[in-house]
Write a protein that holds these residues in place. Sequence first.
Motif, PDB file in Angstrom:
ATOM      1  N   GLU A  28      -5.667 -14.464  -4.959  1.00 48.82           N
ATOM      2  CA  GLU A  28      -4.670 -15.163  -5.786  1.00 48.82           C
ATOM      3  C   GLU A  28      -5.186 -16.493  -6.317  1.00 48.82           C
ATOM      4  OE1 GLU A  28      -1.257 -15.327  -7.874  1.00 48.82           O
ATOM      5  OE2 GLU A  28      -1.769 -13.672  -6.533  1.00 48.82           O
ATOM      6  N   CYS A  37      -9.213  -8.920 -10.875  1.00 52.81           N
ATOM      7  CA  CYS A  37      -9.664 -10.287 -10.582  1.00 52.81           C
ATOM      8  C   CYS A  37     -10.568 -10.829 -11.686  1.00 52.81           C
ATOM      9  CB  CYS A  37     -10.379 -10.340  -9.232  1.00 52.81           C
ATOM     10  SG  CYS A  37      -9.267 -10.190  -7.817  1.00 52.81           S
ATOM     11  N   ARG A  79      -8.277 -11.811 -14.533  1.00 52.62           N
ATOM     12  CA  ARG A  79      -7.531 -13.056 -14.273  1.00 52.62           C
ATOM     13  C   ARG A  79      -8.431 -14.279 -14.306  1.00 52.62           C
ATOM     14  NH1 ARG A  79      -5.214 -13.540  -9.474  1.00 52.62           N
ATOM     15  NH2 ARG A  79      -6.179 -11.764  -8.496  1.00 52.62           N
ATOM     16  N   PRO A 138      -9.756 -15.802  -8.025  1.00 57.08           N
ATOM     17  CA  PRO A 138     -10.062 -14.417  -8.429  1.00 57.08           C
ATOM     18  C   PRO A 138     -11.522 -14.192  -8.789  1.00 57.08           C
ATOM     19  CG  PRO A 138      -8.833 -15.539 -10.158  1.00 57.08           C
ATOM     20  CD  PRO A 138      -8.825 -16.447  -8.952  1.00 57.08           C
TER      21      PRO A 138
END
Length: 132
Positions: A55, A94, A97, A58
């Motif tokens: 979170e 990931c 992001r 990433p």
Amino acid sequence: ALGAAEKGNLSSFIGLLTETKELDRLVRCLGEPSDVVLESLSHYTLEPAADFIAEMHPEVAARVFRALGMRILNAKKSKYYHDALQHFEDAKDCYARAHKDQEWDAVVAEVRRAHYRKVGFMPGFEGLVGVV
């Protein structure tokens, strides 16, 4: 204690940092090793670490998820190809992001080049790659 553990086994140190929720140290620890070193570590160590950092970091988690997937493919563990696909899906998310699309493209190229003969894996991987 963490300073002393840092000089020991990398896998144990990563496990300790994950357990103690030492996010910054864990990110540094996972960001330093080469892909080959990450691929050599156990999924028992790497999966919880990647989940923990995904979170907030990433870009580092993507490398770890990539290593988890490659570890399965390199070991030719067809029984776990579904797990490898999940790791690559997590890596793709990931990388996206973290705005690291070129790194994801490099992973895709590497998997295609090195594992194109794995007929039990590649259709699922191509499906994942094709998902927008």
